[in-house]
Scaffold this motif. Structure first.
Motif, PDB file in Angstrom:
ATOM      1  N   SER A   8       4.238  -9.122  10.770  1.00  0.00           N
ATOM      2  CA  SER A   8       3.771 -10.049   9.734  1.00  0.00           C
ATOM      3  C   SER A   8       3.598  -9.355   8.373  1.00  0.00           C
ATOM      4  O   SER A   8       3.534 -10.025   7.339  1.00  0.00           O
ATOM      5  N   GLN A   9       3.527  -8.017   8.372  1.00  0.00           N
ATOM      6  CA  GLN A   9       3.358  -7.280   7.121  1.00  0.00           C
ATOM      7  C   GLN A   9       4.684  -7.005   6.411  1.00  0.00           C
ATOM      8  O   GLN A   9       4.685  -6.622   5.232  1.00  0.00           O
ATOM      9  N   LEU A  10       5.805  -7.168   7.111  1.00  0.00           N
ATOM     10  CA  LEU A  10       7.103  -6.797   6.542  1.00  0.00           C
ATOM     11  C   LEU A  10       7.444  -7.552   5.258  1.00  0.00           C
ATOM     12  O   LEU A  10       7.931  -6.946   4.296  1.00  0.00           O
ATOM     13  N   PRO A  11       7.223  -8.878   5.198  1.00  0.00           N
ATOM     14  CA  PRO A  11       7.519  -9.566   3.926  1.00  0.00           C
ATOM     15  C   PRO A  11       6.711  -9.023   2.757  1.00  0.00           C
ATOM     16  O   PRO A  11       7.245  -8.882   1.640  1.00  0.00           O
ATOM     17  N   SER A  12       5.460  -8.694   2.991  1.00  0.00           N
ATOM     18  CA  SER A  12       4.613  -8.160   1.929  1.00  0.00           C
ATOM     19  C   SER A  12       5.114  -6.789   1.481  1.00  0.00           C
ATOM     20  O   SER A  12       5.148  -6.481   0.276  1.00  0.00           O
ATOM     21  N   ILE A  13       5.523  -5.946   2.442  1.00  0.00           N
ATOM     22  CA  ILE A  13       6.044  -4.621   2.105  1.00  0.00           C
ATOM     23  C   ILE A  13       7.335  -4.751   1.310  1.00  0.00           C
ATOM     24  O   ILE A  13       7.559  -4.031   0.330  1.00  0.00           O
ATOM     25  N   GLY A  14       8.193  -5.700   1.721  1.00  0.00           N
ATOM     26  CA  GLY A  14       9.433  -5.937   0.988  1.00  0.00           C
ATOM     27  C   GLY A  14       9.167  -6.412  -0.426  1.00  0.00           C
ATOM     28  O   GLY A  14       9.824  -5.970  -1.379  1.00  0.00           O
ATOM     29  N   TYR A  15       8.193  -7.292  -0.578  1.00  0.00           N
ATOM     30  CA  TYR A  15       7.839  -7.800  -1.904  1.00  0.00           C
ATOM     31  C   TYR A  15       7.328  -6.677  -2.802  1.00  0.00           C
ATOM     32  O   TYR A  15       7.714  -6.557  -3.968  1.00  0.00           O
ATOM     33  N   ASN A  16       6.457  -5.816  -2.239  1.00  0.00           N
ATOM     34  CA  ASN A  16       5.926  -4.695  -3.014  1.00  0.00           C
ATOM     35  C   ASN A  16       7.036  -3.713  -3.407  1.00  0.00           C
ATOM     36  O   ASN A  16       7.016  -3.152  -4.508  1.00  0.00           O
ATOM     37  N   ALA A  17       7.988  -3.508  -2.507  1.00  0.00           N
ATOM     38  CA  ALA A  17       9.104  -2.603  -2.799  1.00  0.00           C
ATOM     39  C   ALA A  17       9.933  -3.129  -3.970  1.00  0.00           C
ATOM     40  O   ALA A  17      10.360  -2.360  -4.841  1.00  0.00           O
ATOM     41  N   VAL A  18      10.153  -4.439  -3.984  1.00  0.00           N
ATOM     42  CA  VAL A  18      10.902  -5.050  -5.086  1.00  0.00           C
ATOM     43  C   VAL A  18      10.156  -4.877  -6.404  1.00  0.00           C
ATOM     44  O   VAL A  18      10.748  -4.550  -7.440  1.00  0.00           O
ATOM     45  N   LEU A  19       8.838  -5.087  -6.371  1.00  0.00           N
ATOM     46  CA  LEU A  19       8.044  -4.922  -7.583  1.00  0.00           C
ATOM     47  C   LEU A  19       8.083  -3.479  -8.085  1.00  0.00           C
ATOM     48  O   LEU A  19       8.162  -3.224  -9.287  1.00  0.00           O
ATOM     49  N   MET A  20       8.057  -2.527  -7.151  1.00  0.00           N
ATOM     50  CA  MET A  20       8.029  -1.111  -7.521  1.00  0.00           C
ATOM     51  C   MET A  20       9.328  -0.669  -8.193  1.00  0.00           C
ATOM     52  O   MET A  20       9.320   0.168  -9.098  1.00  0.00           O
ATOM     53  N   CYS A  21      10.453  -1.226  -7.739  1.00  0.00           N
ATOM     54  CA  CYS A  21      11.732  -0.778  -8.308  1.00  0.00           C
ATOM     55  C   CYS A  21      12.227  -1.710  -9.407  1.00  0.00           C
ATOM     56  O   CYS A  21      13.237  -1.398 -10.057  1.00  0.00           O
ATOM     57  N   ALA A  22      11.528  -2.829  -9.633  1.00  0.00           N
ATOM     58  CA  ALA A  22      11.991  -3.810 -10.626  1.00  0.00           C
ATOM     59  C   ALA A  22      12.061  -3.205 -12.023  1.00  0.00           C
ATOM     60  O   ALA A  22      13.061  -3.370 -12.741  1.00  0.00           O
TER      61      ALA A  22
END
Length: 430
Positions: A264-278
């Motif tokens: 259940s945490q994977l979508p949140s981790i993916g979202y944070n990863a996108v924000l970090m590299c944006a």
């Protein structure tokens, strides 16, 4: 000359007004286009889009996600424990552990920003807890993260190999020893600084049984570079596909082996990863348009001609090229700079007898320093995001590390076997 003055003059003005680097690049290019019209606005816009519409660039968010989930899933933590067994007890032990782990993690992430995110999120707080200066810790991890483009897999080396029509495998192999060299000189400076300021190592003592348990627990993590590099060298998948494999393996180990991440945490981790590299991707896109403007106005051509007009001595030409690349690395994203300058500089150095693969390693190492050189400094931005360090403060702390990396750069530049010995030993074409 007028184009150069307007372009870089406006860029400096926007920076002095505290406009973010990516926006400053874009505004300076737009200002130049509106005043002198060297290219159309449509061409500039298309260049920005094309800069992001790249298959190799897909690896950036993938490797960022892989690095994030490996950090949260306990993989990077277990790597750090293994490295701590070897290097953690001496003076500046935590700093040296961070550097060595970044070397190892570079073979997993392939990018500097992901390495900084994965290792820095653990080690910067750990160093601060042991009374290390926070800015020193952030600068240390930022600098160590630069080896992400030296130790294979490296997207920058793939871009150079394509631009220079040379072997990707040769570039990967040639970057290993210079990448380790960077880690060694960074560790030497870390030891010197730590000894001067009294930064001690870990005080924990492990029994033989505990050491064996730490190594055994880290085996799934230690297999990651074997899988990624083995797949690349074996021709099973490309570096970009290796990023996807790293994500899948990272999810499997983090969720099902170490069980430190829930599905259940994977979508949140993916979202944070996108924000970090944006923010980094925005800079890449704008710098592609900025680079197209430079190409149309032939600024790099004039610079190259200027270098050769000064001297044709190999040592001095390479020194001038290094100075140019260090300057370019402060303004342009690495891949954009490679695509822009390789067609101009490669004929110059090959005419002087420099091996294209050796020059590629020199160029990638040089431009990687741009990851920690203001105003671009992608690794610095990443370190600030994960550790709540002010950008101005980390900029002040980074300069000694930049000088240390320049020493490694000069050694790599003038001692050709550092990059060519290993490929020649393995009979790899360079």
């Amino acid at each position: 000359m007028s184009t150069t003055l307007v372009l870089f003059g406006s860029f400096i003005i926007f920076l002095l007004l505290s406009v973010p680097i990516g926006v400053s690049l874009g505004l300076s290019a737009v200002t130049t286009i509106l005043i002198l019209q060297p290219i159309s606005m449509e061409v500039f816009t298309q260049s920005m889009i094309q800069g992001l519409n790249s298959f190799p660039l897909m690896a950036v968010p993938l490797f960022t996600f892989a690095g994030d989930i490996m950090g949260k899933g306990g993989i990077s933590k277990r790597l750090l424990k293994v490295v701590s067994l070897l290097f953690g007890k001496g003076t500046g032990g935590l700093g040296i552990v961070s550097i060595v782990t970044c070397l190892f993690f570079a073979a997993i992430s392939g990018t500097g920003s992901a390495t900084v995110a994965a290792i820095g999120s653990i080690m910067i707080p750990a160093m601060v807890a042991k009374d290390y200066d926070k800015n020193f810790a952030g600068a240390l991890v930022s600098s160590a993260g630069t080896v992400g483009v030296m130790i294979p897999p490296s997207l920058c080396m793939v871009v150079y190999a394509v631009a220079a029509n040379t072997s990707v495998t040769g570039m990967f192999t040639a970057g290993i020893i210079p990448g380790i060299l960077v880690g060694v000189v960074l560790s030497i400076y870390c030891y010197y600084y730590s000894r001067k300021h009294g930064y001690k190592g870990e005080s924990i003592t492990y029994t033989s049984k505990e050491k064996l348990a730490i190594v055994r627990d880290a085996i799934p993590a230690l297999l990651i570079p074997v899988i990624i590099l083995g797949g690349i060298y074996g021709g099973i998948f490309t570096p970009t596909e290796a990023a996807a494999v790293a994500c899948i393996y990272g999810i499997f180990v983090s969720v099902f082996v170490y069980k430190e991440v829930k599905i259940s945490q994977l979508p949140s981790i993916g979202y944070n990863a996108v924000l970090m590299c944006a923010a980094v991707l925005v800079i890449i896109g704008i710098s592609s348009g900025f680079g197209r403007l430079l190409t149309f106005t032939q600024v790099p051509v004039h610079i190259a001609n200027f270098i050769l007009s000064i001297t044709q001595n190999k040592i001095l030409v390479l020194l001038c090229i290094n100075a140019l690349l260090l300057l370019v690395g402060t303004f342009l994203e690495t891949n954009s700079a490679i695509i822009l300058l390789v067609p101009i500089l490669l004929p110059v150095v090959t005419a002087l007898g420099v091996n294209p693969t050796h020059f590629g390693v020199m160029m990638v190492l040089n431009l990687s320093i741009g990851f920690v050189t203001p105003p671009l400094g992608a690794n610095l931005f990443m370190a600030c995001q994960i550790s709540d360090i002010k950008f101005d403060d980390i900029c002040k702390a980074i300069w000694p590390w930049i000088l240390v990396m320049i020493v490694a750069l000069l050694l790599t530049t003038y001692i050709e076997p550092l990059s060519l010995w290993l490929p020649q030993l393995l009979n790899i074409t360079v």
